[in-house]
Design a protein around this motif. Structure first.
Motif, PDB file in Angstrom:
ATOM      1  N   HIS A   1      44.693  98.295  42.208  1.00 59.76           N
ATOM      2  CA  HIS A   1      44.632  99.230  40.742  1.00 59.76           C
ATOM      3  C   HIS A   1      45.770  98.743  39.908  1.00 59.76           C
ATOM      4  N   TRP A   2      45.537  97.744  39.492  1.00 58.52           N
ATOM      5  CA  TRP A   2      47.054  97.056  38.768  1.00 58.52           C
ATOM      6  C   TRP A   2      47.218  97.910  37.548  1.00 58.52           C
ATOM      7  N   SER A   3      46.409  98.403  36.647  1.00 62.12           N
ATOM      8  CA  SER A   3      47.033  99.054  35.472  1.00 62.12           C
ATOM      9  C   SER A   3      47.655 100.246  35.889  1.00 62.12           C
ATOM     10  N   ASN A   4      46.973 101.003  36.792  1.00 62.99           N
ATOM     11  CA  ASN A   4      47.778 102.243  37.400  1.00 62.99           C
ATOM     12  C   ASN A   4      49.061 102.124  38.086  1.00 62.99           C
ATOM     13  N   ALA A   5      49.244 100.853  38.651  1.00 63.51           N
ATOM     14  CA  ALA A   5      50.578 100.603  39.351  1.00 63.51           C
ATOM     15  C   ALA A   5      51.662 100.324  37.988  1.00 63.51           C
ATOM     16  N   ILE A   6      51.121  99.612  37.012  1.00 59.39           N
ATOM     17  CA  ILE A   6      52.041  99.425  35.959  1.00 59.39           C
ATOM     18  C   ILE A   6      52.296 100.654  35.122  1.00 59.39           C
ATOM     19  N   SER A   7      51.407 101.560  35.022  1.00 61.30           N
ATOM     20  CA  SER A   7      51.775 102.854  34.539  1.00 61.30           C
ATOM     21  C   SER A   7      52.656 103.853  35.335  1.00 61.30           C
ATOM     22  N   ILE A   8      52.569 103.700  36.812  1.00 62.26           N
ATOM     23  CA  ILE A   8      53.609 104.389  37.506  1.00 62.26           C
ATOM     24  C   ILE A   8      54.813 103.796  37.261  1.00 62.26           C
ATOM     25  N   TYR A   9      55.102 102.380  37.204  1.00 56.52           N
ATOM     26  CA  TYR A   9      56.364 101.628  37.344  1.00 56.52           C
ATOM     27  C   TYR A   9      56.788 102.104  35.956  1.00 56.52           C
ATOM     28  N   ASN A  10      56.076 102.191  34.844  1.00 50.56           N
ATOM     29  CA  ASN A  10      56.602 102.716  33.516  1.00 50.56           C
ATOM     30  C   ASN A  10      57.339 104.181  33.593  1.00 50.56           C
ATOM     31  N   GLN A  11      56.624 104.744  34.405  1.00 47.88           N
ATOM     32  CA  GLN A  11      57.180 106.383  34.740  1.00 47.88           C
ATOM     33  C   GLN A  11      58.520 106.139  35.420  1.00 47.88           C
ATOM     34  N   LEU A  12      58.686 105.305  36.530  1.00 48.42           N
ATOM     35  CA  LEU A  12      59.947 105.036  37.294  1.00 48.42           C
ATOM     36  C   LEU A  12      60.964 104.646  36.263  1.00 48.42           C
ATOM     37  N   GLU A  13      60.472 103.541  35.477  1.00 49.55           N
ATOM     38  CA  GLU A  13      61.562 102.973  34.581  1.00 49.55           C
ATOM     39  C   GLU A  13      61.885 103.913  33.564  1.00 49.55           C
ATOM     40  N   ALA A  14      61.428 104.879  33.015  1.00 58.17           N
ATOM     41  CA  ALA A  14      61.770 105.780  32.234  1.00 58.17           C
ATOM     42  C   ALA A  14      62.592 106.805  32.779  1.00 58.17           C
ATOM     43  N   ASN A  15      62.544 107.050  33.866  1.00 53.76           N
ATOM     44  CA  ASN A  15      63.362 107.978  34.571  1.00 53.76           C
ATOM     45  C   ASN A  15      64.316 107.723  35.528  1.00 53.76           C
ATOM     46  N   TYR A  16      64.424 106.439  35.774  1.00 49.05           N
ATOM     47  CA  TYR A  16      65.442 106.005  36.799  1.00 49.05           C
ATOM     48  C   TYR A  16      66.089 104.503  36.380  1.00 49.05           C
ATOM     49  N   SER A  17      67.154 104.258  37.027  1.00 48.55           N
ATOM     50  CA  SER A  17      67.731 102.913  36.909  1.00 48.55           C
ATOM     51  C   SER A  17      66.719 101.844  37.003  1.00 48.55           C
ATOM     52  N   LEU A  18      66.843 100.706  36.452  1.00 50.72           N
ATOM     53  CA  LEU A  18      65.840  99.587  36.740  1.00 50.72           C
ATOM     54  C   LEU A  18      66.119  98.990  38.034  1.00 50.72           C
ATOM     55  N   GLU A  19      65.047  99.009  38.837  1.00 50.46           N
ATOM     56  CA  GLU A  19      65.177  98.306  40.106  1.00 50.46           C
ATOM     57  C   GLU A  19      64.578  96.701  40.357  1.00 50.46           C
ATOM     58  N   GLU A  20      65.033  96.123  41.128  1.00 51.34           N
ATOM     59  CA  GLU A  20      64.774  94.801  41.491  1.00 51.34           C
ATOM     60  C   GLU A  20      63.210  94.973  41.962  1.00 51.34           C
ATOM     61  N   GLY A  21      62.953  95.819  42.931  1.00 52.96           N
ATOM     62  CA  GLY A  21      61.406  95.683  43.479  1.00 52.96           C
ATOM     63  C   GLY A  21      60.464  96.397  42.566  1.00 52.96           C
ATOM     64  N   PHE A  22      60.891  97.203  41.520  1.00 54.22           N
ATOM     65  CA  PHE A  22      60.038  97.638  40.495  1.00 54.22           C
ATOM     66  C   PHE A  22      59.523  96.450  39.650  1.00 54.22           C
ATOM     67  N   CYS A  23      60.539  95.770  39.123  1.00 54.88           N
ATOM     68  CA  CYS A  23      60.137  94.658  38.328  1.00 54.88           C
ATOM     69  C   CYS A  23      59.598  93.917  38.951  1.00 54.88           C
ATOM     70  N   ASN A  24      59.843  93.433  39.996  1.00 55.24           N
ATOM     71  CA  ASN A  24      58.933  92.290  40.809  1.00 55.24           C
ATOM     72  C   ASN A  24      57.482  92.592  40.703  1.00 55.24           C
ATOM     73  N   ASN A  25      57.313  93.946  41.291  1.00 58.74           N
ATOM     74  CA  ASN A  25      55.924  94.404  41.557  1.00 58.74           C
ATOM     75  C   ASN A  25      55.190  94.573  40.065  1.00 58.74           C
ATOM     76  N   LYS A  26      55.887  94.869  39.122  1.00 55.65           N
ATOM     77  CA  LYS A  26      55.319  95.214  38.079  1.00 55.65           C
ATOM     78  C   LYS A  26      55.029  93.815  37.399  1.00 55.65           C
ATOM     79  N   ALA A  27      55.854  92.698  37.465  1.00 56.09           N
ATOM     80  CA  ALA A  27      55.428  91.352  37.181  1.00 56.09           C
ATOM     81  C   ALA A  27      53.982  90.871  37.729  1.00 56.09           C
ATOM     82  N   ILE A  28      54.125  91.228  38.970  1.00 56.13           N
ATOM     83  CA  ILE A  28      52.751  90.847  39.605  1.00 56.13           C
ATOM     84  C   ILE A  28      51.449  91.571  39.410  1.00 56.13           C
ATOM     85  N   ALA A  29      51.700  92.682  39.082  1.00 58.15           N
ATOM     86  CA  ALA A  29      50.512  93.543  38.323  1.00 58.15           C
ATOM     87  C   ALA A  29      50.153  92.791  37.194  1.00 58.15           C
ATOM     88  N   TYR A  30      51.030  92.656  36.097  1.00 51.89           N
ATOM     89  CA  TYR A  30      50.897  91.993  34.945  1.00 51.89           C
ATOM     90  C   TYR A  30      49.965  90.766  35.059  1.00 51.89           C
TER      91      TYR A  30
END
Length: 248
Positions: A178-207
């Motif tokens: 559920h790629w769009s859902n994953a991106i939405s969740i990572y957006n929420q994490l990015e909005a509330n917490y410091s940017l992390e390597e794992g978030f960015c990499n997984n988000k890129a794969i989902a995109y």
């Protein structure tokens, strides 16, 4: 922890009546320092003095499993379960034992039993967040993502930006594609917490999966900025750049 041990020794001299409580602290410190022999020595002596304390047997079993002394660990686990067969924590030692043995079938059967113990405990205390976390984590380990998500959502009802829950829900979204859902969740994490390597990499794969290659490149770039040694991100970024260039 070495300094902590010195403090515990002084505390023991000041108040010998706190010996049992301090022994737990000694053992924890020695385990973290990988000085398991010293930890076992304290536990063995403590068991002689306090034979009814199940936590001492639990710690002993943990160390024996860590040392790969599985037969001795099993005897210790059996002794604990004779004293209390309903506690999830003690039953979970059996899953660790079956893992050490490489017995996947018994591991899964025990995991199911442990899960039911957790659910029974939660039914007695519906607001115990720790139990909800543990149930969700158990379902995750069994790769039963729908059930895991149900329990994670119970936590989000009260703590909508909980870091650990959002991370796990993103993992579920990725595993269920559920790629769009994953991106939405990572957006929420990015909005509330410091940017992390794992978030960015997984988000890129989902995109990539939804065909948004510009955004995928953006987040591969962010991944590499956070960790220039991330070889997978470098490879995927270069591959994506080459594909875009060839299309042009």
């Amino acid at each position: 922890y070495k300094n902590a041990i010195e403090c515990y020794q002084k505390m023991l001299q000041i108040n010998p009546k706190k010996k049992l409580q301090l022994n737990y602290l000694f053992v924890s410190a020695y385990m973290i320092l990988n000085q398991n022999d010293k930890a076992l020595q304290i536990i063995k002596q403590s068991i002689l003095e306090y034979p009814d304390h199940k936590q001492l047997l639990y710690l002993r079993a943990q160390i024996l499993l860590k040392n790969n002394e599985v037969d001795l660990a099993k005897k210790c686990i059996d002794t604990i379960l004779l004293k209390d067969s309903t506690d999830y924590t003690y039953n979970d030692l059996l899953t660790q034992y079956y893992i050490a043995q490489g017995n996947k079938q018994l591991y899964l059967l025990q995991k199911r039993k442990n899960l039911q113990l957790l659910i029974n405990s939660l039914n007695k205390n519906k607001e115990n967040i720790d139990l909800i976390f543990e149930i969700a984590s158990t379902y995750m380990s069994l790769k039963e993502y729908k059930q895991a998500e149900t329990y994670y959502n119970l936590i989000l009802d009260n703590f909508p930006n909980n870091y650990e829950v959002l991370k796990q829900k993103a993992v579920i979204a990725l595993n269920t594609q559920h790629w769009s859902n994953a991106i939405s969740i990572y957006n929420q994490l990015e909005a509330n917490y410091s940017l992390e390597e794992g978030f960015c990499n997984n988000k890129a794969i989902a995109y990539i999966q939804i065909g948004n290659y510009s955004k995928a490149l953006e987040y591969f770039d962010k991944t590499i900025q956070l960790n220039p040694n991330n070889k997978d991100a470098v490879f995927n970024r270069n591959k994506l750049r080459l594909e875009k260039k060839n299309k042009i």
